[in-house]
Scaffold this motif. Structure first.
Motif, PDB file in Angstrom:
ATOM      1  N   GLN A  15      60.007  15.437 -21.632  1.00 51.26           N
ATOM      2  CA  GLN A  15      59.789  15.779 -20.225  1.00 51.26           C
ATOM      3  C   GLN A  15      59.290  14.576 -19.428  1.00 51.26           C
ATOM      4  OE1 GLN A  15      57.090  19.014 -20.949  1.00 51.26           O
ATOM      5  NE2 GLN A  15      58.737  20.522 -20.808  1.00 51.26           N
ATOM      6  N   ILE A  16      58.886  13.529 -20.148  1.00 52.26           N
ATOM      7  CA  ILE A  16      58.291  12.351 -19.510  1.00 52.26           C
ATOM      8  C   ILE A  16      59.217  11.144 -19.530  1.00 52.26           C
ATOM      9  CG2 ILE A  16      56.374  10.708 -19.685  1.00 52.26           C
ATOM     10  CD1 ILE A  16      54.792  13.044 -21.055  1.00 52.26           C
ATOM     11  N   GLU A  35      64.364  24.467 -33.672  1.00 53.90           N
ATOM     12  CA  GLU A  35      63.696  25.042 -32.501  1.00 53.90           C
ATOM     13  C   GLU A  35      63.433  23.977 -31.439  1.00 53.90           C
ATOM     14  OE1 GLU A  35      61.159  28.552 -34.747  1.00 53.90           O
ATOM     15  OE2 GLU A  35      60.371  26.500 -34.744  1.00 53.90           O
ATOM     16  N   VAL A  36      63.039  22.790 -31.874  1.00 53.44           N
ATOM     17  CA  VAL A  36      62.769  21.706 -30.929  1.00 53.44           C
ATOM     18  C   VAL A  36      64.063  21.285 -30.225  1.00 53.44           C
ATOM     19  CG1 VAL A  36      61.965  19.321 -30.677  1.00 53.44           C
ATOM     20  CG2 VAL A  36      60.736  20.895 -32.187  1.00 53.44           C
ATOM     21  N   ALA A  37      65.146  21.135 -30.979  1.00 53.05           N
ATOM     22  CA  ALA A  37      66.427  20.756 -30.380  1.00 53.05           C
ATOM     23  C   ALA A  37      66.844  21.780 -29.331  1.00 53.05           C
ATOM     24  CB  ALA A  37      67.498  20.617 -31.456  1.00 53.05           C
ATOM     25  N   LYS A  38      66.754  23.054 -29.672  1.00 55.45           N
ATOM     26  CA  LYS A  38      67.134  24.123 -28.739  1.00 55.45           C
ATOM     27  C   LYS A  38      66.250  24.088 -27.488  1.00 55.45           C
ATOM     28  CE  LYS A  38      69.437  28.030 -28.035  1.00 55.45           C
ATOM     29  NZ  LYS A  38      70.867  28.179 -28.056  1.00 55.45           N
ATOM     30  N   ALA A  39      64.952  23.846 -27.674  1.00 57.75           N
ATOM     31  CA  ALA A  39      64.031  23.778 -26.528  1.00 57.75           C
ATOM     32  C   ALA A  39      64.364  22.599 -25.622  1.00 57.75           C
ATOM     33  CB  ALA A  39      62.586  23.693 -27.024  1.00 57.75           C
ATOM     34  N   ILE A  40      64.706  21.462 -26.201  1.00 52.98           N
ATOM     35  CA  ILE A  40      65.075  20.288 -25.405  1.00 52.98           C
ATOM     36  C   ILE A  40      66.330  20.593 -24.588  1.00 52.98           C
ATOM     37  CG2 ILE A  40      65.960  17.920 -25.532  1.00 52.98           C
ATOM     38  CD1 ILE A  40      64.069  17.561 -28.005  1.00 52.98           C
ATOM     39  N   ARG A  41      67.299  21.246 -25.206  1.00 56.16           N
ATOM     40  CA  ARG A  41      68.568  21.550 -24.523  1.00 56.16           C
ATOM     41  C   ARG A  41      68.402  22.574 -23.404  1.00 56.16           C
ATOM     42  NH1 ARG A  41      70.733  17.206 -26.022  1.00 56.16           N
ATOM     43  NH2 ARG A  41      72.019  17.175 -27.875  1.00 56.16           N
ATOM     44  N   THR A  42      67.501  23.528 -23.588  1.00 53.76           N
ATOM     45  CA  THR A  42      67.396  24.635 -22.632  1.00 53.76           C
ATOM     46  C   THR A  42      66.246  24.487 -21.633  1.00 53.76           C
ATOM     47  OG1 THR A  42      66.063  25.942 -24.192  1.00 53.76           O
ATOM     48  CG2 THR A  42      68.461  26.243 -24.251  1.00 53.76           C
ATOM     49  N   ASN A  43      65.392  23.494 -21.829  1.00 49.94           N
ATOM     50  CA  ASN A  43      64.231  23.314 -20.956  1.00 49.94           C
ATOM     51  C   ASN A  43      64.647  22.565 -19.690  1.00 49.94           C
ATOM     52  OD1 ASN A  43      61.828  22.540 -19.722  1.00 49.94           O
ATOM     53  ND2 ASN A  43      60.777  22.231 -21.658  1.00 49.94           N
ATOM     54  N   SER A  44      64.536  23.212 -18.564  1.00 49.27           N
ATOM     55  CA  SER A  44      64.984  22.604 -17.306  1.00 49.27           C
ATOM     56  C   SER A  44      64.135  21.403 -16.894  1.00 49.27           C
ATOM     57  CB  SER A  44      64.987  23.644 -16.185  1.00 49.27           C
ATOM     58  OG  SER A  44      63.678  24.129 -15.963  1.00 49.27           O
ATOM     59  N   ASN A  50      70.878  16.270 -22.223  1.00 53.42           N
ATOM     60  CA  ASN A  50      72.169  15.800 -22.705  1.00 53.42           C
ATOM     61  C   ASN A  50      72.071  14.628 -23.681  1.00 53.42           C
ATOM     62  OD1 ASN A  50      73.678  17.660 -21.101  1.00 53.42           O
ATOM     63  ND2 ASN A  50      73.100  16.424 -19.346  1.00 53.42           N
ATOM     64  N   THR A  51      70.859  14.284 -24.066  1.00 53.87           N
ATOM     65  CA  THR A  51      70.651  13.182 -25.008  1.00 53.87           C
ATOM     66  C   THR A  51      71.120  13.602 -26.398  1.00 53.87           C
ATOM     67  OG1 THR A  51      68.747  12.415 -23.741  1.00 53.87           O
ATOM     68  CG2 THR A  51      68.893  11.671 -26.030  1.00 53.87           C
ATOM     69  N   PRO A  52      71.853  12.744 -27.098  1.00 51.84           N
ATOM     70  CA  PRO A  52      72.278  13.087 -28.457  1.00 51.84           C
ATOM     71  C   PRO A  52      71.079  13.355 -29.374  1.00 51.84           C
ATOM     72  CG  PRO A  52      73.483  11.178 -27.673  1.00 51.84           C
ATOM     73  CD  PRO A  52      72.390  11.451 -26.671  1.00 51.84           C
ATOM     74  N   ILE A  53      71.214  14.413 -30.176  1.00 52.19           N
ATOM     75  CA  ILE A  53      70.175  14.794 -31.131  1.00 52.19           C
ATOM     76  C   ILE A  53      70.778  14.811 -32.532  1.00 52.19           C
ATOM     77  CG2 ILE A  53      68.617  16.621 -31.907  1.00 52.19           C
ATOM     78  CD1 ILE A  53      68.420  17.533 -28.971  1.00 52.19           C
ATOM     79  N   GLU A  69      74.280  25.918 -33.241  1.00 56.84           N
ATOM     80  CA  GLU A  69      73.429  26.913 -32.597  1.00 56.84           C
ATOM     81  C   GLU A  69      72.266  26.265 -31.844  1.00 56.84           C
ATOM     82  OE1 GLU A  69      70.239  30.128 -34.160  1.00 56.84           O
ATOM     83  OE2 GLU A  69      72.224  30.239 -35.107  1.00 56.84           O
ATOM     84  N   CYS A  70      71.681  25.234 -32.428  1.00 55.57           N
ATOM     85  CA  CYS A  70      70.545  24.567 -31.775  1.00 55.57           C
ATOM     86  C   CYS A  70      71.021  23.473 -30.818  1.00 55.57           C
ATOM     87  CB  CYS A  70      69.563  24.022 -32.797  1.00 55.57           C
ATOM     88  SG  CYS A  70      70.115  22.549 -33.669  1.00 55.57           S
ATOM     89  N   GLN A  71      72.338  23.280 -30.755  1.00 56.26           N
ATOM     90  CA  GLN A  71      72.973  22.328 -29.854  1.00 56.26           C
ATOM     91  C   GLN A  71      72.687  20.872 -30.199  1.00 56.26           C
ATOM     92  OE1 GLN A  71      72.722  23.469 -25.671  1.00 56.26           O
ATOM     93  NE2 GLN A  71      72.161  25.539 -26.313  1.00 56.26           N
ATOM     94  N   ALA A  72      72.393  20.618 -31.482  1.00 59.82           N
ATOM     95  CA  ALA A  72      72.260  19.232 -31.937  1.00 59.82           C
ATOM     96  C   ALA A  72      73.665  18.640 -32.065  1.00 59.82           C
ATOM     97  CB  ALA A  72      71.537  19.166 -33.276  1.00 59.82           C
ATOM     98  N   ASN A  73      73.740  17.325 -32.083  1.00 54.42           N
ATOM     99  CA  ASN A  73      75.035  16.661 -32.158  1.00 54.42           C
ATOM    100  C   ASN A  73      75.490  16.378 -33.582  1.00 54.42           C
ATOM    101  OD1 ASN A  73      73.574  15.745 -29.551  1.00 54.42           O
ATOM    102  ND2 ASN A  73      75.765  15.617 -29.127  1.00 54.42           N
ATOM    103  N   ASP A  74      74.525  16.190 -34.493  1.00 52.93           N
ATOM    104  CA  ASP A  74      74.915  15.854 -35.852  1.00 52.93           C
ATOM    105  C   ASP A  74      73.758  16.105 -36.797  1.00 52.93           C
ATOM    106  OD1 ASP A  74      76.534  14.944 -37.957  1.00 52.93           O
ATOM    107  OD2 ASP A  74      77.240  13.235 -36.802  1.00 52.93           O
ATOM    108  N   PHE A  75      74.032  15.936 -38.085  1.00 47.64           N
ATOM    109  CA  PHE A  75      73.067  16.173 -39.147  1.00 47.64           C
ATOM    110  C   PHE A  75      73.182  15.051 -40.164  1.00 47.64           C
ATOM    111  CE2 PHE A  75      72.651  17.597 -43.545  1.00 47.64           C
ATOM    112  CZ  PHE A  75      71.341  18.013 -43.539  1.00 47.64           C
ATOM    113  N   ILE A  76      72.049  14.690 -40.755  1.00 49.02           N
ATOM    114  CA  ILE A  76      72.051  13.723 -41.849  1.00 49.02           C
ATOM    115  C   ILE A  76      71.063  14.214 -42.911  1.00 49.02           C
ATOM    116  CG2 ILE A  76      70.331  12.179 -40.814  1.00 49.02           C
ATOM    117  CD1 ILE A  76      72.027   9.827 -41.969  1.00 49.02           C
TER     118      ILE A  76
END
Length: 97
Positions: A15-16, A35-44, A50-53, A69-76
């Protein structure tokens, strides 16, 4: 590069400050990485909607639908080679531009 001690700090940071890419571990105190990824994507108020996660996990059974589902871009998976992380970051940053 910034670090957060838990999910709430990670969300607060988005947010900063604007980030080029966000790396989240699935195992985090108070909120998991999904949960954090989803919150970042949905928090106005997030500056990083739109930052890659990229999500990290030691578990090898993370399903692709969970990443979507959490709208992340990729997994490792962990452990990983530094080259793998670089490749994933290049991939998500190329898609962003």
């Amino acid at each position: 590069c910034d670090t957060a001690n838990n999910g709430k700090e990670a969300i607060s940071s988005t947010q900063i400050k604007n980030y080029d890419v966000i790396l989240l571990d699935v195992q985090m105190p108070d909120m998991n990485g999904f949960e954090v990824a989803k919150a970042i994507r949905t928090n106005s108020t997030s500056r990083n909607q739109n930052t890659p996660i990229i999500i990290f996990s030691a578990s090898t059974d993370i399903r692709e639908d969970k990443i979507k589902e959490c709208q992340a871009n990729d997994f490792i998976g962990k452990p990983f080679r530094p080259e793998e992380l670089i490749e994933k970051m290049q991939k998500v940053l190329t898609l962003k531009n």
